[in-house]
Design a protein around this motif. Structure first.
Motif, PDB file in Angstrom:
ATOM      1  N   GLN A  64      41.236  45.002  33.738  1.00 30.55           N
ATOM      2  CA  GLN A  64      40.159  45.946  33.431  1.00 30.55           C
ATOM      3  C   GLN A  64      40.253  47.201  34.286  1.00 30.55           C
ATOM      4  N   ALA A  65      40.673  47.043  35.539  1.00 37.65           N
ATOM      5  CA  ALA A  65      40.832  48.208  36.409  1.00 37.65           C
ATOM      6  C   ALA A  65      41.897  49.155  35.863  1.00 37.65           C
ATOM      7  N   ILE A  66      42.899  48.598  35.199  1.00 40.55           N
ATOM      8  CA  ILE A  66      43.968  49.420  34.623  1.00 40.55           C
ATOM      9  C   ILE A  66      43.503  50.100  33.339  1.00 40.55           C
ATOM     10  N   VAL A  67      42.915  49.332  32.427  1.00 39.61           N
ATOM     11  CA  VAL A  67      42.602  49.881  31.102  1.00 39.61           C
ATOM     12  C   VAL A  67      41.247  50.569  31.045  1.00 39.61           C
ATOM     13  N   GLN A  68      40.427  50.418  32.074  1.00 41.42           N
ATOM     14  CA  GLN A  68      39.132  51.095  32.085  1.00 41.42           C
ATOM     15  C   GLN A  68      39.104  52.256  33.070  1.00 41.42           C
ATOM     16  N   ALA A  69      40.287  52.742  33.435  1.00 39.05           N
ATOM     17  CA  ALA A  69      40.363  53.950  34.247  1.00 39.05           C
ATOM     18  C   ALA A  69      39.786  55.110  33.435  1.00 39.05           C
ATOM     19  N   PRO A  70      39.459  56.240  34.102  1.00 41.10           N
ATOM     20  CA  PRO A  70      38.884  57.368  33.362  1.00 41.10           C
ATOM     21  C   PRO A  70      39.701  57.790  32.145  1.00 41.10           C
TER      22      PRO A  70
END
Length: 469
Positions: free
Chosen positions: A277-283
């Motif tokens: 999620q940290a990768i794909v929910q970046a700005p």
């Protein structure tokens, strides 16, 4: 000075009882250098070379030469034990607390790093809470050479199973480490430093999932970090993924091993839902990560003009990259950057990797037969087979998922661009069947709409498909 001078020739062997252990180095000489080091940080009289604040900012040439000789000599266990016996770590603590000379700080951390290579000394250094905290503070230093030696020391300690948990716990309880590491990864252009810091992060995440989760969730508060003039400075609100990407971009051209390290860090992030999620929910919705990894696979690694054996050299970095791409594709198929019309070159690259692995597999079998009587040779081949199998599994999973998303239009485009033809499709089917039968069958249906002749030829080559259609 670019390099440390060689250790001094000593007459210690001529002076009975003066030699350090089994070396020819003089105890008296070493003790004199340590004594002079104390005087440097606590001079009896004001030094004209000192800064206005009263602390020396540079070493005189003789002192630098001598302390560098100690640095080189400390790689010897007898010398390291002698330094430990005469409380050198405590002297270095004084250096860290009082010295304004970056070169002196770098050398002292470097000596500790050498000493920490020996288990008993490493345990002693690691269990000293004050020294441990002071060393972590060195990560907030503004001097790149000092940061490099500090990172090397931390990696040495984290690599010793007896004390690794001590450092993991210490780092977990010290939020400034996260900020300092992110600051280095996001702003440094020193490739050697970035590689070493990456190795520290990679080791930390591999050792402790809880710490990795904390760092993934971090970046919600600001804290004090490095500053050139030693005054407290507020750092940006760092997020771990953009910092990793920035470091990877810096090392990608100059240091293949460093790129491998940062790709493995990203792969470790995808082992937990929070990391994906940290990768794909970046700005940017993960677009920057996808673009970097896409370029590496399609433009740099395992290219058409490379010999097939290249897959052996690049197997670990390819496995990490494809693992991250696979996790992103599975979780973000609605993102524009995962649309298949943009990713036909990636499918072509995946098939090429599988084709190259087939060649490597045949080579490994031949080597195995030649070295049938050599135990070591068999072990090496088995290890190579293991890593190639991991790469193949990851590659096949991503390819099967991407083939299922193809439309007639995508397939026609792939045929036109040369990414899909009878040879490449045969290679894909050979590797995907029978495990990914459903994906192959789905793709064949689409292919039949785009090129009936090619679909028929593939059915003839793979009879199991014709039975089910």
């Amino acid at each position: 000075m670019d390099r440390n001078p060689s250790p001094p020739c000593s007459d210690a062997e001529e002076e009975e009882g003066d030699a350090v252990g089994h070396t020819v180095y003089s105890k008296h000489w070493l003790f004199s250098v340590l004594t002079r080091l104390i005087e440097v940080i606590a001079p009896a009289e004001p030094d004209p070379a000192a800064s206005p604040e009263g602390a020396r900012t540079e070493l005189d040439e003789e002192m630098e030469n001598d302390i560098c000789k100690v640095w080189d000599m400390s790689m010897d266990e007898d010398v390291a034990l002698f330094l430990q016996e005469f409380n050198a770590p405590d002297i270095f603590m004084g250096v860290f607390a009082k010295s304004k000379c970056p070169r002196l700080t770098e050398i002292c951390v470097g000596i500790l790093g050498n000493m920490a290579c020996f288990q008993d000394i490493c345990m002693s250094i690691s269990k000293d809470e004050n020294l441990g905290q002071v060393l972590l503070q060195r990560l907030c230093d503004s001097d790149s050479p000092t940061l490099l030696e500090t990172s090397r020391l931390l990696l040495t300690c984290l690599s010793q199973p007896e004390v690794a948990n001590v450092w993991v716990e210490r780092i977990r309880e010290n939020p400034s480490v996260y900020d300092c590491v992110c600051f280095i990864m996001s702003s440094s252009t020193n490739v050697e430093l970035l590689v070493k810091v990456g190795e520290v992060v990679d080791k930390l995440f591999d050792l402790d999932e809880e710490l990795m989760l904390n760092w993934i969730k971090n970046g919600t508060c600001r804290s004090v970090g490095p500053s050139v003039d030693d005054s407290p400075e507020e750092l940006p609100d760092f997020k771990i993924v953009p910092c990793i990407l920035e470091a990877a971009k810096q090392v990608r051209s100059d240091n293949p091993e460093g790129l491998d390290v940062y790709m493995h860090i990203l792969q470790l992030l995808t082992t937990v839902d929070e990391g994906i999620q940290a990768i794909v929910q970046a700005p940017d919705g993960g677009k920057e990560t996808w673009s970097l990894l896409y370029d590496l696979v399609c433009q740099e690694l395992c290219q058409p003009d490379d010999p097939p054996i290249i897959v052996q050299e690049q197997k670990t970095v390819l496995a990490s990259i494809l693992s991250v791409l696979s996790a992103m594709f599975a979780s973000q198929t609605e993102q524009e950057y995962t649309r298949m019309r943009k990713n036909m070159p990636l499918i072509g690259s995946l098939i090429r990797i599988l084709h190259y692995m087939e060649g490597c597999g045949k080579r490994a079998v031949d080597n195995s037969k030649e070295s049938e009587q050599e135990e070591t040779g068999r072990t090496d081949v088995n290890e190579e087979d293991f890593h190639l199998k991991i790469l193949k599994d990851i590659c096949c999973e991503l390819l099967s998922n991407m083939l299922q998303e193809l439309t007639k239009e995508n397939t026609l485009e792939g045929l036109h661009q040369g990414h899909l033809n009878e040879q490449t499709c045969s290679c894909a089917f050979q590797n995907l069947l029978p495990l990914y039968f459903a994906s192959v069958e789905s793709f064949l249906e689409v292919l039949r709409e785009a090129d009936q002749t090619l679909a028929d030829n593939l059915e003839k080559r793979f009879p199991s498909l014709k039975v089910h259609t």
